[in-house]
Design an enzyme around this catalytic site. Structure first.
Site, PDB file in Angstrom:
ATOM      1  N   ASP A  46       0.814  -1.220   0.000  1.00  0.00           N
ATOM      2  CA  ASP A  46       0.000   0.000   0.000  1.00  0.00           C
ATOM      3  C   ASP A  46       0.846   1.268   0.000  1.00  0.00           C
ATOM      4  O   ASP A  46       0.312   2.372   0.123  1.00  0.00           O
ATOM      5  CB  ASP A  46      -0.950   0.008   1.202  1.00  0.00           C
ATOM      6  CG  ASP A  46      -0.206   0.025   2.537  1.00  0.00           C
ATOM      7  OD1 ASP A  46       1.036  -0.101   2.522  1.00  0.00           O
ATOM      8  OD2 ASP A  46      -0.878   0.167   3.582  1.00  0.00           O
ATOM      9  N   GLU A  48       3.301   2.065   2.222  1.00  0.00           N
ATOM     10  CA  GLU A  48       3.922   2.407   3.502  1.00  0.00           C
ATOM     11  C   GLU A  48       5.406   2.030   3.490  1.00  0.00           C
ATOM     12  O   GLU A  48       5.805   1.027   2.907  1.00  0.00           O
ATOM     13  CB  GLU A  48       3.225   1.668   4.641  1.00  0.00           C
ATOM     14  CG  GLU A  48       1.817   2.152   4.915  1.00  0.00           C
ATOM     15  CD  GLU A  48       1.188   1.397   6.081  1.00  0.00           C
ATOM     16  OE1 GLU A  48       1.888   0.578   6.712  1.00  0.00           O
ATOM     17  OE2 GLU A  48      -0.010   1.638   6.355  1.00  0.00           O
ATOM     18  N   ARG A 105      11.040  25.967   0.290  1.00  0.00           N
ATOM     19  CA  ARG A 105      10.461  27.138  -0.384  1.00  0.00           C
ATOM     20  C   ARG A 105       9.196  27.632   0.315  1.00  0.00           C
ATOM     21  O   ARG A 105       8.717  28.731   0.025  1.00  0.00           O
ATOM     22  CB  ARG A 105      10.162  26.794  -1.856  1.00  0.00           C
ATOM     23  CG  ARG A 105      11.412  26.748  -2.710  1.00  0.00           C
ATOM     24  CD  ARG A 105      11.119  26.321  -4.136  1.00  0.00           C
ATOM     25  NE  ARG A 105      10.918  24.874  -4.244  1.00  0.00           N
ATOM     26  CZ  ARG A 105      10.708  24.243  -5.390  1.00  0.00           C
ATOM     27  NH1 ARG A 105      10.646  24.946  -6.518  1.00  0.00           N
ATOM     28  NH2 ARG A 105      10.554  22.919  -5.415  1.00  0.00           N
ATOM     29  N   GLN A 106       8.669  26.813   1.225  1.00  0.00           N
ATOM     30  CA  GLN A 106       7.496  27.237   1.996  1.00  0.00           C
ATOM     31  C   GLN A 106       7.964  27.642   3.391  1.00  0.00           C
ATOM     32  O   GLN A 106       7.654  27.001   4.383  1.00  0.00           O
ATOM     33  CB  GLN A 106       6.479  26.098   2.048  1.00  0.00           C
ATOM     34  CG  GLN A 106       6.000  25.642   0.678  1.00  0.00           C
ATOM     35  CD  GLN A 106       5.037  24.475   0.755  1.00  0.00           C
ATOM     36  OE1 GLN A 106       4.115  24.465   1.571  1.00  0.00           O
ATOM     37  NE2 GLN A 106       5.249  23.478  -0.094  1.00  0.00           N
ATOM     38  N   HIS A 139      17.212  27.081   1.150  1.00  0.00           N
ATOM     39  CA  HIS A 139      16.585  28.118   0.335  1.00  0.00           C
ATOM     40  C   HIS A 139      16.503  29.450   1.069  1.00  0.00           C
ATOM     41  O   HIS A 139      16.627  30.510   0.463  1.00  0.00           O
ATOM     42  CB  HIS A 139      15.188  27.663  -0.086  1.00  0.00           C
ATOM     43  CG  HIS A 139      14.491  28.626  -0.997  1.00  0.00           C
ATOM     44  ND1 HIS A 139      14.959  28.951  -2.250  1.00  0.00           N
ATOM     45  CD2 HIS A 139      13.351  29.340  -0.824  1.00  0.00           C
ATOM     46  CE1 HIS A 139      14.146  29.821  -2.819  1.00  0.00           C
ATOM     47  NE2 HIS A 139      13.157  30.074  -1.973  1.00  0.00           N
ATOM     48  N   LYS A 204      12.768  40.613 -11.680  1.00  0.00           N
ATOM     49  CA  LYS A 204      11.599  39.984 -12.295  1.00  0.00           C
ATOM     50  C   LYS A 204      10.347  40.296 -11.494  1.00  0.00           C
ATOM     51  O   LYS A 204      10.396  40.477 -10.278  1.00  0.00           O
ATOM     52  CB  LYS A 204      11.798  38.474 -12.399  1.00  0.00           C
ATOM     53  CG  LYS A 204      11.873  37.744 -11.066  1.00  0.00           C
ATOM     54  CD  LYS A 204      12.127  36.262 -11.270  1.00  0.00           C
ATOM     55  CE  LYS A 204      12.230  35.544  -9.928  1.00  0.00           C
ATOM     56  NZ  LYS A 204      12.570  34.116 -10.075  1.00  0.00           N
ATOM     57  N   ASP A 234      13.845  24.567 -10.860  1.00  0.00           N
ATOM     58  CA  ASP A 234      12.753  23.604 -10.898  1.00  0.00           C
ATOM     59  C   ASP A 234      12.335  23.327 -12.344  1.00  0.00           C
ATOM     60  O   ASP A 234      12.834  22.414 -12.991  1.00  0.00           O
ATOM     61  CB  ASP A 234      11.581  24.107 -10.069  1.00  0.00           C
ATOM     62  CG  ASP A 234      10.547  23.032  -9.788  1.00  0.00           C
ATOM     63  OD1 ASP A 234      10.575  21.989 -10.469  1.00  0.00           O
ATOM     64  OD2 ASP A 234       9.696  23.221  -8.901  1.00  0.00           O
ATOM     65  N   ALA A 236      12.825  25.515 -14.816  1.00  0.00           N
ATOM     66  CA  ALA A 236      13.817  26.229 -15.626  1.00  0.00           C
ATOM     67  C   ALA A 236      13.221  27.339 -16.488  1.00  0.00           C
ATOM     68  O   ALA A 236      13.933  27.931 -17.302  1.00  0.00           O
ATOM     69  CB  ALA A 236      14.617  25.262 -16.504  1.00  0.00           C
TER      70      ALA A 236
END
EC number: 2.7.6.1
Length: 338
Positions: A46, A48, A105-106, A139, A204, A234, A236
């Site tokens: 499953d 796991e 990134r979070q 990051h 940007k 990521d 690009a």
């Protein structure tokens, strides 16, 4: 220093080649064979994760080598369950060597009703019994503060500086280091300082995640060899667009140095067909066959740096010494000759 004969390494499934390379480098440093602890990290039907360690680790100083790269959730669970298995087997200390720290990134709430996933992951890692983190180019530097355990954040800049000086020897006066956004200026400035080059910025403006609405070059790049520096690539899209903008601004050629080559979706195709002459990444994330076959993508090894970082952690000596290019030169001997 914990009074043990040798550090012991164990690996999940995220980056086996890097784990084996670290073990080989440590064997060279120690003058004796250093191998990964015999274990199996598998899946039940499953999905796991199941872990079984076949060697005695009681009282040992353990180092888990595991990037939380794609599939991030699976590899994160492997890391946590390996740590739990070691903790319940009475390991003296557990250090997580995480070449690529996923969910980084979070790291803050950018708008209402969003999570700070990096903090959640930090809590999970700490609760699993891990007592120390060794990672590469987080990051955001403040993520170190999310942990209540020591975090050693190594940098790719010293290795990239060696690579730039070697591959652009004799024409460094024409090289300009470029940050692909305002947030990465500190990283680009650090590399520019190490190699003695000028600095430029590509400003940007995003309308929504994954899309770039407008780019403007800040600084003079006309007639220059531009080197874009960032920590993550990521899809690009931004990177390839930045290269185009630099060429339109008068750059003679564009290269990129990216620490973590996530390179998901159309990234490899975009890079292969872009105006960039080369993209240099580290092996913090195991490269796919497509990445290895791409003619303009080159991979710089991190095993020498991580092997030395593990040994310094085990011996209780300075890890920050690896921030210096001069310190890394001897352990990268043969790759970058003067």
């Amino acid at each position: 220093m914990i009074d043990r004969s040798e550090p012991k390494l164990i690996s999940g499934n995220s980056n086996g080649p890097l784990a084996n390379a670290i073990a080989r480098r440590m064997s060279l440093h120690r003058g004796m064979s250093v191998s990964l602890v015999d274990a199996r990290v598998e899946r039940f039907n499953d999905g796991e994760v199941f872990v079984e360690v076949y060697e005695n680790v009681r009282g040992e100083d353990m180092f888990i080598i595991q990037s939380t790269s794609k599939p991030a959730n699976d590899h994160l669970m492997e890391l946590l369950i390996i740590a739990d298995a070691l903790k319940r087997s009475s390991a003296a200390r557990i250090t997580a060597v995480i070449p690529y720290f996923g969910y980084a990134r979070q790291d803050r709430r950018t708008k209402a009703r969003t999570p700070i996933s990096a903090k959640l992951v930090a809590n999970m890692i700490t609760q699993a019994g891990i007592e120390r983190i060794l990672t590469l180019d987080l990051h955001a530097a403040q993520i170190q503060g999310f942990f209540d355990i020591p975090v050693d954040n190594l940098y790719a800049a010293p290795v990239f500086a060696l690579d730039v000086k070697h591959n652009f020897r004799g024409r460094l006066q024409d090289v300009t280091i470029v940050s692909p956004d305002v947030g990465g200026v500190a990283r680009a400035r650090e590399l520019a300082k190490r190699v003695g080059c000028a600095l430029a910025i590509v400003d940007k403006r995003r309308e929504k995640p994954g899309e770039v609405a407008e780019m403007t070059v800040i600084g003079d790049v006309k007639g220059k060899t531009c080197i874009i520096v960032d920590d993550i690539c990521d899809t690009a899209g931004t990177l390839c667009k930045a290269a185009e903008v630099l060429m339109e601004a008068g750059a003679t050629e564009v290269h990129s140095y990216i620490t973590h080559g996530v390179l998901s979706g159309p990234a490899v195709g975009r890079i292969t067909n872009s105006v960039m002459k080369s993209l240099v990444i580290t092996d913090s994330i195991a490269p796919t066959e497509a990445v290895q076959a791409a003619p303009n993508i080159r991979i710089v090894p991190t095993a020498p740096m991580f092997a030395q970082g593990i040994l310094n952690t085990w011996k209780g000596t300075s890890v920050s010494s690896l921030f210096d290019t001069e310190t890394l030169m001897p352990i990268y001997e043969g790759l970058y000759s003067e």
